[in-house]
Design an enzyme around this catalytic site. Structure first.
Site, PDB file in Angstrom:
ATOM      1  N   HIS A 164      -3.657   7.117   2.812  1.00  0.00           N
ATOM      2  CA  HIS A 164      -4.010   5.809   2.261  1.00  0.00           C
ATOM      3  C   HIS A 164      -5.377   5.394   2.808  1.00  0.00           C
ATOM      4  CE1 HIS A 164      -3.940   1.777   0.929  1.00  0.00           C
ATOM      5  NE2 HIS A 164      -3.769   1.254   2.121  1.00  0.00           N
ATOM      6  N   CYS A 189       0.809  -1.227   0.000  1.00  0.00           N
ATOM      7  CA  CYS A 189       0.000   0.000   0.000  1.00  0.00           C
ATOM      8  C   CYS A 189       0.841   1.275   0.000  1.00  0.00           C
ATOM      9  CB  CYS A 189      -0.942  -0.003   1.200  1.00  0.00           C
ATOM     10  SG  CYS A 189      -2.121  -1.354   1.119  1.00  0.00           S
ATOM     11  N   ASN A 231     -10.221  -0.322  -0.214  1.00  0.00           N
ATOM     12  CA  ASN A 231      -8.762  -0.201  -0.245  1.00  0.00           C
ATOM     13  C   ASN A 231      -8.251  -0.718  -1.595  1.00  0.00           C
ATOM     14  OD1 ASN A 231      -5.999  -0.398   0.093  1.00  0.00           O
ATOM     15  ND2 ASN A 231      -6.086  -1.426   2.083  1.00  0.00           N
TER      16      ASN A 231
HETATM   17  O1  UT7 Z   1      -3.799  -1.305   3.517  1.00  0.00           O
HETATM   18  C1  UT7 Z   1      -2.952  -2.228   4.134  1.00  0.00           C
HETATM   19  C2  UT7 Z   1      -3.014  -2.132   5.581  1.00  0.00           C
HETATM   20  N1  UT7 Z   1      -4.231  -2.764   6.078  1.00  0.00           N
HETATM   21  C3  UT7 Z   1      -4.871  -2.177   7.081  1.00  0.00           C
HETATM   22  O2  UT7 Z   1      -4.511  -1.115   7.490  1.00  0.00           O
HETATM   23  C4  UT7 Z   1      -6.026  -2.935   7.673  1.00  0.00           C
HETATM   24  C5  UT7 Z   1      -5.969  -2.807   9.167  1.00  0.00           C
HETATM   25  N2  UT7 Z   1      -7.036  -3.584   9.867  1.00  0.00           N
HETATM   26  C6  UT7 Z   1      -8.336  -3.229   9.814  1.00  0.00           C
HETATM   27  O3  UT7 Z   1      -8.720  -2.305   9.124  1.00  0.00           O
HETATM   28  C7  UT7 Z   1      -9.278  -3.947  10.732  1.00  0.00           C
HETATM   29  O4  UT7 Z   1      -8.552  -4.750  11.619  1.00  0.00           O
HETATM   30  C8  UT7 Z   1     -10.327  -4.841   9.994  1.00  0.00           C
HETATM   31  C9  UT7 Z   1     -11.313  -3.965   9.258  1.00  0.00           C
HETATM   32  C10 UT7 Z   1      -9.631  -5.779   9.034  1.00  0.00           C
HETATM   33  C11 UT7 Z   1     -11.115  -5.670  11.024  1.00  0.00           C
HETATM   34  O5  UT7 Z   1     -11.710  -4.824  11.989  1.00  0.00           O
HETATM   35  P1  UT7 Z   1     -11.529  -5.088  13.545  1.00  0.00           P
HETATM   36  O6  UT7 Z   1     -12.311  -4.072  14.244  1.00  0.00           O
HETATM   37  O7  UT7 Z   1     -10.065  -5.181  13.837  1.00  0.00           O
HETATM   38  O8  UT7 Z   1     -12.246  -6.477  13.720  1.00  0.00           O
HETATM   39  P2  UT7 Z   1     -11.666  -7.836  14.345  1.00  0.00           P
HETATM   40  O9  UT7 Z   1     -10.766  -8.498  13.355  1.00  0.00           O
HETATM   41  O10 UT7 Z   1     -11.147  -7.565  15.713  1.00  0.00           O
HETATM   42  O11 UT7 Z   1     -12.984  -8.665  14.477  1.00  0.00           O
HETATM   43  C12 UT7 Z   1     -14.004  -8.320  15.402  1.00  0.00           C
HETATM   44  C13 UT7 Z   1     -15.161  -9.312  15.244  1.00  0.00           C
HETATM   45  C14 UT7 Z   1     -14.714 -10.759  15.274  1.00  0.00           C
HETATM   46  O12 UT7 Z   1     -15.715 -11.508  15.893  1.00  0.00           O
HETATM   47  P3  UT7 Z   1     -15.556 -11.955  17.433  1.00  0.00           P
HETATM   48  O13 UT7 Z   1     -14.295 -12.771  17.495  1.00  0.00           O
HETATM   49  O14 UT7 Z   1     -15.460 -10.661  18.215  1.00  0.00           O
HETATM   50  O15 UT7 Z   1     -16.790 -12.745  17.681  1.00  0.00           O
HETATM   51  C15 UT7 Z   1     -14.675 -11.138  13.816  1.00  0.00           C
HETATM   52  O16 UT7 Z   1     -14.875 -12.503  13.591  1.00  0.00           O
HETATM   53  O17 UT7 Z   1     -15.792  -9.105  13.980  1.00  0.00           O
HETATM   54  C16 UT7 Z   1     -15.836 -10.334  13.268  1.00  0.00           C
HETATM   55  N3  UT7 Z   1     -15.721 -10.049  11.831  1.00  0.00           N
HETATM   56  C17 UT7 Z   1     -16.753  -9.742  11.063  1.00  0.00           C
HETATM   57  N4  UT7 Z   1     -18.074  -9.618  11.326  1.00  0.00           N
HETATM   58  C18 UT7 Z   1     -18.876  -9.273  10.309  1.00  0.00           C
HETATM   59  C19 UT7 Z   1     -14.574 -10.009  11.093  1.00  0.00           C
HETATM   60  N5  UT7 Z   1     -14.884  -9.664   9.825  1.00  0.00           N
HETATM   61  C20 UT7 Z   1     -16.225  -9.505   9.776  1.00  0.00           C
HETATM   62  C21 UT7 Z   1     -17.133  -9.152   8.759  1.00  0.00           C
HETATM   63  N6  UT7 Z   1     -18.439  -9.051   9.067  1.00  0.00           N
HETATM   64  N7  UT7 Z   1     -16.736  -8.896   7.510  1.00  0.00           N
END
Ligand code: UT7
Length: 331
Positions: free
Chosen positions: A256, A116, A286
């Site tokens: 970004h 990125c 993204n």
């Molecule tokens: O450009 C390159 C660099 N990349 C980035 O900068 C990305 C950085 N990371 C992020 O933007 C975020 O971490 C994400 C958007 C990928 C994920 O968001 P988060 O708030 O960190 O969610 P999480 O991974 O902590 O997941 C929270 C919950 C989990 O469920 P439990 O374990 O709390 O029951 C996941 O299983 O949300 C669940 N979950 C979803 N639920 C509905 C994960 N993906 C989804 C989804 N829909 N698509």
């Protein structure tokens, strides 16, 4: 004699027609519009559906948009740099093909891979060549067909990424406009947290790597998020400090587009109000190497000659950085 600086003098962009909305994703994986919107800020993304078209298609169309708008003779281009994480082919740089297809017959070309941050790193390279006096017209393109490396049954990644391309032209400037400063960083320990495991020299493709879905993007979102928030905000605050820029001196933040919450955290740390933060993540998601030039293209009319712009990025690798540029024209 005044110092020659490297200015952006033209912008172009291309996104494919197909719109993959959160509603459509709800039918593909266990997710919902409310979760995606509140966690990422994304509402829809563009997908290049044609299976016979690769990243070059996005890059060529973005470059052609710039060439048409700027009435540029492509034979005058000295160098084409294509920032991409999704080349058409593993070997044979895509930028070379793009240069030929747009008629940049006097240019040399290559690809730059820094996930990125590829476009931001490319800005540094382009600017250094211009400042040295070595080349006069450099086309920097950021393009990615992220849909070619995403597993559309994995809800943790398929909601984030989209396809697109953007291009800018760098030329010498004698008024002090263009690139002013940059802070670029990387940390190879990050590659465990955002990667494609197979298909490279460590783990070439086999029937097993395909069955194990190791050719798709894997991301430990939480870890990447933590590093992104801290590092992108740090370098952006630092570049303001060392250029004596108060928050009122910054006209635009061009960040970004990975996650709205990362963008907000960076803007907060810099003390920049929302109205100065360029954002189109809601429409494109993204797009990796394409996010920064897509922003410049979407908001080109609002950018005024002399405006102070801070660019910021964070990506796989890890790679990150910030650049300070003075805008060089009114459109
Ligand atoms: O450009 C390159 C660099 N990349 C980035 O900068 C990305 C950085 N990371 C992020 O933007 C975020 O971490 C994400 C958007 C990928 C994920 O968001 P988060 O708030 O960190 O969610 P999480 O991974 O902590 O997941 C929270 C919950 C989990 O469920 P439990 O374990 O709390 O029951 C996941 O299983 O949300 C669940 N979950 C979803 N639920 C509905 C994960 N993906 C989804 C989804 N829909 N698509």
């Amino acid at each position: 004699m005044s110092k020659t600086t490297a200015a952006i003098t033209a912008v172009g962009a291309y996104v494919p027609e197909f719109v993959l909305t959160n509603k459509i994703l709800e039918t593909m994986v266990d997710t919902n519009d409310e979760w995606i919107t509140s966690r990422t800020g994304i509402k829809e993304r563009r997908i290049l559906k044609d299976s016979d078209k690769g990243t070059s298609f996005l890059a060529i169309n973005a470059a052609k948009d710039l060439i048409d708008k700027a009435n540029l003779d492509p034979t005058e281009i000295d160098l084409v740099i294509l920032a991409t994480a999704t080349p058409d082919l593993p070997v044979a740089a895509t930028g070379v093909y793009v240069a030929s297809e747009i008629g940049a017959t006097n240019a040399f070309a290559y690809d730059l891979q820094a996930a990125c941050s590829g476009f931001l790193y490319g800005m540094s390279t382009a600017a250094a060549y211009i400042e040295s006096g070595k080349y006069k017209k450099i086309l920097l393109i950021g393009a990615d067909k992220m849909s070619s490396i995403i597993d559309y049954s994995d809800r943790t990644t398929c909601i984030i990424f989209g396809d697109g391309g953007g291009a800018v032209l760098f030329e010498p400037n004698e008024e002090g406009l263009g690139m002013q400063d940059e802070i670029l960083r990387s940390d190879g320990r990050g590659r465990e947290f955002l990667k494609i495991s197979a298909g490279g020299s460590i783990l070439p493709a086999t029937a097993k790597t395909i069955a194990d879905k190791q050719h798709f993007v894997y991301q430990d979102g939480k870890t990447v998020f933590k590093f992104a928030v801290t590092n992108m905000a740090d370098v952006s605050a630092k570049i303001m400090e060392r250029n004596n820029l108060k928050n009122e001196d910054v006209d635009w933040l061009v960040p970004h587009q990975a996650n709205r919450r990362i963008i907000d955290a960076t803007a907060n740390r810099m003390g920049i109000k929302d109205s100065k933060v360029l954002m189109n993540i809601q429409r494109y998601g993204n797009t990796t190497s394409a996010t920064l030039p897509l922003l410049l293209s979407d908001f080109e009319k609002q950018l005024k000659k002399g405006d102070n712009i801070i660019f910021a990025s964070f990506g796989g690798g890890f790679t990150w950085g910030s650049a300070y540029l003075k805008w060089a024209y009114n459109s």
